[in-house]
Design an enzyme around this catalytic site. Structure first.
Site, PDB file in Angstrom:
ATOM      1  CE  LYS A 214      -2.122  -0.015   3.638  1.00  0.00           C
ATOM      2  NZ  LYS A 214      -1.668  -1.434   4.561  1.00  0.00           N
TER       3      LYS A 214
ATOM      4  NE  ARG B  60      -4.107  -0.670  10.201  1.00  0.00           N
ATOM      5  CZ  ARG B  60      -3.290  -0.044   9.670  1.00  0.00           C
ATOM      6  NH1 ARG B  60      -3.323   1.109   9.201  1.00  0.00           N
ATOM      7  NH2 ARG B  60      -2.187  -0.798   9.234  1.00  0.00           N
TER       8      ARG B  60
ATOM      9  NE  ARG C 230       7.065  -2.715   6.426  1.00  0.00           N
ATOM     10  CZ  ARG C 230       5.565  -2.560   6.280  1.00  0.00           C
ATOM     11  NH1 ARG C 230       5.202  -1.891   5.358  1.00  0.00           N
ATOM     12  NH2 ARG C 230       5.099  -3.218   7.244  1.00  0.00           N
TER      13      ARG C 230
ATOM     14  NE  ARG D 282       6.121  -0.200  10.331  1.00  0.00           N
ATOM     15  CZ  ARG D 282       5.175  -0.261   9.576  1.00  0.00           C
ATOM     16  NH1 ARG D 282       4.979   0.079   8.297  1.00  0.00           N
ATOM     17  NH2 ARG D 282       3.973  -0.838  10.110  1.00  0.00           N
TER      18      ARG D 282
ATOM     19  NE  ARG E 284       1.888  -4.601  11.315  1.00  0.00           N
ATOM     20  CZ  ARG E 284       2.923  -4.445  10.536  1.00  0.00           C
ATOM     21  NH1 ARG E 284       3.917  -4.680  11.002  1.00  0.00           N
ATOM     22  NH2 ARG E 284       2.645  -3.767   9.450  1.00  0.00           N
TER      23      ARG E 284
HETATM   24  P1  ADP Z   1       0.967  -1.516   7.758  1.00  0.00           P
HETATM   25  O1  ADP Z   1      -0.058  -1.085   6.743  1.00  0.00           O
HETATM   26  O2  ADP Z   1       2.269  -2.248   7.236  1.00  0.00           O
HETATM   27  O3  ADP Z   1       0.295  -2.279   9.015  1.00  0.00           O
HETATM   28  P2  ADP Z   1       1.006   1.197   8.828  1.00  0.00           P
HETATM   29  O4  ADP Z   1       2.027   1.686   8.767  1.00  0.00           O
HETATM   30  O5  ADP Z   1      -0.165   1.619   8.393  1.00  0.00           O
HETATM   31  O6  ADP Z   1       1.518  -0.241   8.542  1.00  0.00           O
HETATM   32  O7  ADP Z   1       0.584   1.003  10.578  1.00  0.00           O
HETATM   33  C1  ADP Z   1       1.431   0.415  11.514  1.00  0.00           C
HETATM   34  C2  ADP Z   1       0.442   0.472  12.770  1.00  0.00           C
HETATM   35  O8  ADP Z   1      -0.036   1.842  13.240  1.00  0.00           O
HETATM   36  C3  ADP Z   1      -0.640  -0.381  12.703  1.00  0.00           C
HETATM   37  O9  ADP Z   1      -0.434  -1.648  13.299  1.00  0.00           O
HETATM   38  C4  ADP Z   1      -1.659   0.288  14.088  1.00  0.00           C
HETATM   39  O10 ADP Z   1      -0.955   0.072  15.140  1.00  0.00           O
HETATM   40  C5  ADP Z   1      -1.225   1.944  13.723  1.00  0.00           C
HETATM   41  N1  ADP Z   1      -2.148   2.445  12.840  1.00  0.00           N
HETATM   42  C6  ADP Z   1      -2.068   3.072  11.769  1.00  0.00           C
HETATM   43  N2  ADP Z   1      -2.892   3.422  11.153  1.00  0.00           N
HETATM   44  C7  ADP Z   1      -3.925   3.130  12.241  1.00  0.00           C
HETATM   45  C8  ADP Z   1      -5.414   3.280  12.034  1.00  0.00           C
HETATM   46  N3  ADP Z   1      -6.178   4.036  11.082  1.00  0.00           N
HETATM   47  N4  ADP Z   1      -6.111   2.956  13.196  1.00  0.00           N
HETATM   48  C9  ADP Z   1      -5.559   2.404  14.204  1.00  0.00           C
HETATM   49  N5  ADP Z   1      -4.152   2.065  14.356  1.00  0.00           N
HETATM   50  C10 ADP Z   1      -3.510   2.370  13.173  1.00  0.00           C
END
Ligand code: ADP
Ligand code: ZN
Length: 205
Positions: A13, A88, A122, A152, A163
């Site tokens: 993404k 999400r 990553r 990360r 996750r």
């Molecule tokens: P990925 O898509 O690889 O899981 P992201 O960088 O989008 O990675 O998200 C990493 C973490 O940040 C998530 O596992 C969550 O803990 C938090 N996070 C990001 N966006 C949201 C959201 N919209 N709602 C809740 N938690 C979020």
């Protein structure tokens, strides 16, 4: 154009979002990047979010919704934006629907069994959000800004599994949510970066 890009963690993404935003000259709004920036800057929000993120859990809706509302109210979002990692949950999708109209929700279809390996390799830049892989950046330096690339905290195997579970339980149902609104466009995310991008551009026409 107000866009959303959806897909499992590790689906690519963020990589695709960066390309789309460059092509269409719209801001790339990644709630994950915004949260990691808050952690790096040591803000109150960052302190609250860190424990959830490190455990592979979702950050509570009220915190993320407030963060997103603030960002989307900035001037650069007037002519469109791309949301990456938001919404999400159903609550986040409902909150979003109250503030803006979405034109298209892209969904990257991937094989969940292959994503853990992608996440293990990553590498990200905490300064500018650039994401790459260990193979593509053997020197560990960000191509975009020259800062150091890091692994990360939530890309560890144990956390990755969690996750993916959280994704299936909370976020996968949003595909149906946008499908019902007639906004969903599905793209095969298991192709090369260039091929996925071409499929996305075709879907945006
Ligand atoms: P990925 O898509 O690889 O899981 P992201 O960088 O989008 O990675 O998200 C990493 C973490 O940040 C998530 O596992 C969550 O803990 C938090 N996070 C990001 N966006 C949201 C959201 N919209 N709602 C809740 N938690 C979020
Ligand atoms: Zn960088």
């Amino acid at each position: 154009m107000n866009l959303i890009i959806m897909g499992a963690p590790g689906s690519g993404k963020g990589t695709q979002a960066a390309i789309i935003c460059k092509t269409h000259n719209i801001p790339h709004i990644s709630t994950g990047d915004l949260l990691r920036k808050n952690i790096a800057d040591g803000t109150e929000l960052g302190k609250k979010a860190k424990e959830f993120m490190d455990a592979g859990k979702l950050v509570p809706d009220d915190l993320v919704i407030a963060l997103l509302k603030n960002r989307i109210s900035e001037a650069d979002c007037k002519n469109g934006f791309l949301l990456d990692g938001f919404p999400r949950t159903k609550a986040q999708a409902d909150a979003l629907a109250e503030i803006v109209d979405i034109d298209i929700a892209l969904n990257l279809i991937t094989d969940l069994n292959k994503l853990a390996d992608r996440m293990a390799s990553r590498r990200v830049c905490l300064k500018c959000g650039f994401t790459t892989s260990a193979q593509d950046a053997p020197d560990g330096i960000c191509k975009a800004c020259g800062d150091k690339l890091v692994i990360r905290d939530d890309d560890k195997r144990e956390v990755v599994e969690n996750r993916l579970k959280v994704y299936e339980a909370n976020t996968a149902p949003l595909v149906e949510y946008y499908e019902q609104k007639g906004l969903l466009k599905a793209v095969d995310g298991m192709q090369s970066i260039e091929a996925v991008n071409a499929a996305i551009e075709a879907a945006l026409k």
